[in-house]
Design a protein around this motif. Structure first.
Motif, short mmCIF file in Angstrom:
data_model
loop_
_atom_site.label_atom_id
_atom_site.label_comp_id
_atom_site.label_asym_id
_atom_site.label_seq_id
_atom_site.Cartn_x
_atom_site.Cartn_y
_atom_site.Cartn_z
N GLU A 95 0.85 -1.19 0.00
CA GLU A 95 0.00 0.00 0.00
C GLU A 95 0.89 1.23 0.00
N VAL A 96 0.59 2.16 -0.88
CA VAL A 96 1.37 3.40 -0.95
C VAL A 96 1.08 4.22 0.30
N LYS A 97 2.14 4.59 0.99
CA LYS A 97 2.00 5.35 2.23
C LYS A 97 1.42 6.73 1.92
N LEU A 105 0.93 -0.76 -5.13
CA LEU A 105 1.92 -1.07 -6.16
C LEU A 105 2.27 -2.54 -6.04
N GLY A 106 2.38 -3.23 -7.16
CA GLY A 106 2.67 -4.65 -7.13
C GLY A 106 3.90 -5.01 -7.92
N ALA A 145 16.43 -2.36 -7.61
CA ALA A 145 15.04 -2.68 -7.92
C ALA A 145 14.18 -2.64 -6.66
N MET A 146 14.69 -3.17 -5.57
CA MET A 146 13.96 -3.19 -4.31
C MET A 146 13.73 -1.76 -3.79
N HIS A 147 14.77 -0.96 -3.78
CA HIS A 147 14.66 0.41 -3.27
C HIS A 147 13.79 1.29 -4.16
N ARG A 148 13.83 1.08 -5.46
CA ARG A 148 12.96 1.86 -6.36
C ARG A 148 11.50 1.55 -6.09
N TRP A 149 11.16 0.26 -5.99
CA TRP A 149 9.77 -0.14 -5.80
C TRP A 149 9.24 0.37 -4.46
N GLY A 151 10.54 2.74 -2.66
CA GLY A 151 10.60 4.20 -2.67
C GLY A 151 9.40 4.83 -3.37
N ARG A 152 8.94 4.19 -4.44
CA ARG A 152 7.73 4.70 -5.13
C ARG A 152 6.51 4.59 -4.24
N ALA A 153 6.54 3.65 -3.30
CA ALA A 153 5.42 3.50 -2.35
C ALA A 153 5.63 4.34 -1.09
N ASN A 154 6.68 5.13 -1.06
CA ASN A 154 7.00 6.01 0.09
C ASN A 154 7.20 5.22 1.39
#
Length: 156
Positions: A95-97, A105-106, A145-149, A151-154
């Protein structure tokens, strides 16, 4: 990754009602980029990782959906790029914070959240797509890849 104990992992997820932490006595922390596990109910996954911004340890809860396909097919993990023959991946979402549950985001990840082992350990050489890049590059790609995903979810 920094070594964690049972109490510090539980404190990362203090708002969870039915929380489960696997046995961490045999965990080799130096070989992990994150510590991930799936709850025994199979519906949720958990990740403990160091934040790339400030180095603090964060906990992230993932919702898991297994892939139930009639025609098994090869699938690749979005983090470690390991190609599984069939049913080796699961769809995880976060869930995006700040969205109050309106936005998720999945990502398609290894179903047991063991990407760090797959990137570092040569026993996982049974991928359908053999890579020729060296291990530090695979580790960097996994973290990126982990940090981008996340990070996009805050979340980190």
């Amino acid at each position: 990754m920094l070594a964690l104990d049972q109490f510090s992992i539980q404190s990362l997820f203090s708002d969870e009602k039915y929380f489960f932490v696997p046995d961490i006595s045999k965990t080799v922390w130096e070989e992990l980029d994150y510590f991930g596990w799936v709850h025994p109910d199979g519906k949720s996954g958990f990740i403990a990782l160091e934040s790339p911004k400030d180095g603090s340890v964060k906990g992230v809860k993932l919702q898991r959906q297994n892939n139930h396909q009639r025609n098994p097919r090869s699938e690749m993990c979005s983090w470690c790029h390991f190609v599984h023959k069939s049913n080796g991946t699961a769809f995880f979402s976060v869930e995006v914070k700040g969205s109050d549950g309106r936005r998720n985001l999945g990502n398609l990840l290894c179903k047991d959240l063991d990407c760090s082992s797959r990137v570092r350990n040569p026993k996982y050489a049974d991928s359908l797509m053999q890579e020729i890049i060296y291990q530090p590059a695979r580790i960097w790609r996994l973290k990126l890849a982990m940090h981008r995903w996340l990070g996009r979810a805050n979340l980190i």
